[in-house]
Write an enzyme that holds these catalytic residues in place. Structure first.
Site, mmCIF file in Angstrom:
data_model
loop_
_atom_site.group_PDB
_atom_site.id
_atom_site.type_symbol
_atom_site.label_atom_id
_atom_site.label_comp_id
_atom_site.label_asym_id
_atom_site.label_seq_id
_atom_site.Cartn_x
_atom_site.Cartn_y
_atom_site.Cartn_z
ATOM 1 N N CYS A 1 -6.617 10.203 -6.537
ATOM 2 C CA CYS A 1 -5.963 11.266 -7.292
ATOM 3 C C CYS A 1 -5.441 12.354 -6.382
ATOM 4 O O CYS A 1 -5.676 12.362 -5.180
ATOM 5 C CB CYS A 1 -6.918 11.851 -8.327
ATOM 6 N N GLY B 1 -1.522 9.367 -7.879
ATOM 7 C CA GLY B 1 -2.095 8.903 -9.132
ATOM 8 C C GLY B 1 -1.067 8.923 -10.236
ATOM 9 O O GLY B 1 -0.378 9.928 -10.419
ATOM 10 N N ASN C 1 -11.293 14.704 -6.119
ATOM 11 C CA ASN C 1 -10.675 13.554 -5.468
ATOM 12 C C ASN C 1 -11.701 12.944 -4.532
ATOM 13 O O ASN C 1 -12.184 13.615 -3.626
ATOM 14 C CB ASN C 1 -9.438 14.000 -4.678
ATOM 15 N N GLY C 2 -12.052 11.681 -4.770
ATOM 16 C CA GLY C 2 -13.007 11.021 -3.902
ATOM 17 C C GLY C 2 -13.958 10.127 -4.680
ATOM 18 O O GLY C 2 -13.662 9.693 -5.792
ATOM 19 N N TYR D 1 -0.670 5.181 4.884
ATOM 20 C CA TYR D 1 0.016 4.866 3.625
ATOM 21 C C TYR D 1 -0.084 5.931 2.544
ATOM 22 O O TYR D 1 0.892 6.249 1.877
ATOM 23 C CB TYR D 1 -0.533 3.548 3.080
ATOM 24 N N CYS E 1 -12.539 0.553 6.600
ATOM 25 C CA CYS E 1 -11.825 -0.564 5.987
ATOM 26 C C CYS E 1 -11.208 -1.488 7.035
ATOM 27 O O CYS E 1 -10.818 -2.615 6.726
ATOM 28 C CB CYS E 1 -10.746 -0.054 5.036
#
Length: 474
Positions: A20, A49, A123-124, A263, A457
């Site tokens: 978000c 979002g 946010n998170g 990104y 990641c």
């Protein structure tokens, strides 16, 4: 915490998605256009979002909130915004990584407790949310959503601290995970970042207005000036006394999400002094040096590959061409009823130009490959346009591990780079060759004042989550 996604079409997307975007505004006086400014800021943050949007305004001794499912432009109109004036505002756009996609999970969240009314937007992702929720329910708390934000709200309401700012501080000291959060009390705007600094949050100023937002592009759209980024573990309180800063916990090793630069963030945003577009161009230059390919054209996969493709072309000398055009009027694709129609989803969004591609050795550049489905379809389309060779260049390392800090990634078994070698992925997606940017090249491309990034990641090196927590995501 509900980790199931109600929108099955999300599994068809081949990108990592942020959770978000948030924005908060404090004005020393009652401001008629405060909701308009918040709306514009949310419009700039729409990329973070697209499922729901909401605005809460504090004015005339009460909070007024409106939120609904859909894009910012669909949720709000001039008539609705005109009814929302006040001294403080809070806005949120959501892409759900936890909690299903439904109105009850839209933010901002407004609660009423013995300490007064409180509006929150977050946010998170909290990694100890389930444990805290269970304990609060034993104390009589009733939850109405699946949101981590509501967990924080209940912690504030149940805190033994009488002062609401002290209660909020005490609450944040109990949670673990990634979060940037903005809160409106009855007289103050509070903003805070987790001690690792996973998610971005910046402070700006427009005249006498203070603005806090996920990205600086929200400042640009309203003409505000960037003051600085909030630091990890920092809490800022803005009220009639001005702006005060303090650190509510011990700062941990810097772990800013590297995918913000790859990104998530808008190219025109500035994070820790680094323009995102220029960082991505540098990634493209590093990738060109590492790949050393002979080709006729470098073509970006729009629009996420454009910045890196420009850098690749500058470094390699291979001509840059926009050989694939994106239909900018296509939003989220609908849930397709058949596999045949589902395969046309990429064609709805992207269209290769035969006159540019035919008889050429093409390098397609994208920012990442998650599942490989979209890359495979794009390569097939480019070959159908007559390309002699199709090489795939990715301006980030392989995505091998899921994220637990507020990003929607597949479980590990659905991540193509976790299952196959680079050569096997190239064969699977139909590329003549495939090259990823090295992690060293990635980090050398980002010139910020920060000392460290979260690259979990990309390499499974999790700054926070323990082994026992990981198993829940496998």
């Amino acid at each position: 915490m509900d980790r199931e996604y109600s929108n099955s079409n999300r599994r068809l997307e081949d990108k990592m998605e942020e959770e978000c975007g948030i924005i908060g505004i404090y004005s020393p006086e009652h401001t008629k256009n405060i909701a308009d400014l918040t709306y514009l800021g949310l419009h700039a943050l729409q990329h973070r979002g697209q499922e729901s949007a909401g605005i809460c305004v504090r004015g005339e001794d009460r909070f007024k909130t409106y939120k609904d499912m859909g894009f910012v432009t669909n949720v709000f109109d001039e008539e609705r915004l005109a009814k929302m004036s006040g001294q403080m505002s809070l806005g949120h756009v959501r892409y759900s990584t936890t909690g299903s996609s439904k109105l009850v999970n839209a933010q901002p969240l407004l609660i009423n407790s013995a300490k007064g009314e409180l509006a929150l937007a977050h946010n998170g992702n909290l990694v100890n949310s389930d444990e805290i929720r269970c304990n609060l329910e034993k104390q009589g708390a009733i939850f109405h959503s699946n949101l981590d934000t509501e967990v924080i709200a209940h912690l504030v309401a149940h805190s033994f601290k009488d002062d609401i700012i002290e209660a909020f501080t005490h609450s944040l000291q109990q949670v673990k995970g990634a979060y940037s959060i903005i809160v409106l009390t009855e007289d103050s705007l509070i903003a805070a970042r987790d001690p690792y600094g996973f998610r971005p949050l910046s402070i700006g100023k427009l005249g006498e207005h203070y603005i806090v937002a996920s990205e600086t592009c929200a400042f640009d759209i309203v003409g505000a000036e960037l003051i600085r980024d909030l630091q990890p573990g920092e809490m800022v309180v803005i009220n009639e006394e001005g702006i005060q800063s303090n650190y509510y916990c011990e700062r941990k090793p810097d772990s800013f999400c590297v995918f913000e630069f790859i990104y998530f963030a808008r190219p025109d945003s500035v994070i820790e002094g680094q323009n995102v577009h220029l960082a991505r161009r540098a990634m493209g230059r590093h990738l060109a040096r590492e790949m050393e390919i002979e080709a006729d054209l470098i073509i970006p996969v729009p629009s996420s590959g454009i910045s890196a493709a420009l850098g690749f072309a500058e470094e390699s000398g291979i001509p840059y061409e926009q050989g694939i055009l994106r239909n900018k009027y296509v939003g989220r694709t609908f849930i397709q009823p058949t596999q045949e129609i589902r395969d046309l989803k990429v064609r709805i969004k992207l269209n290769p130009i035969q006159e540019i591609i035919e008889d050429k050795r093409v390098v397609l550049l994208d920012d990442s490959i998650v599942r490989g489905t979209t890359s495979k379809q794009i390569i097939r389309m480019v070959r159908e346009m007559g390309a002699q060779e199709v090489h795939m260049a990715i301006s980030s390392p392989p995505v091998t591990d899921p994220c637990y800090y507020g990003v929607d990634t597949s479980r590990r078994q659905e991540l193509i780079a976790a299952q196959y070698s680079v050569e096997e992925i190239a064969e699977h997606i139909g590329a003549d060759s495939l090259a990823y940017l090295s992690q060293e090249g990635l980090l050398n491309s980002i010139n910020t004042t920060r000392n460290g990034f979260c690259t979990a990641c990309l390499n499974g090196d999790y700054p926070l989550v323990g082994e026992s927590d990981k198993f829940a995501f496998e």
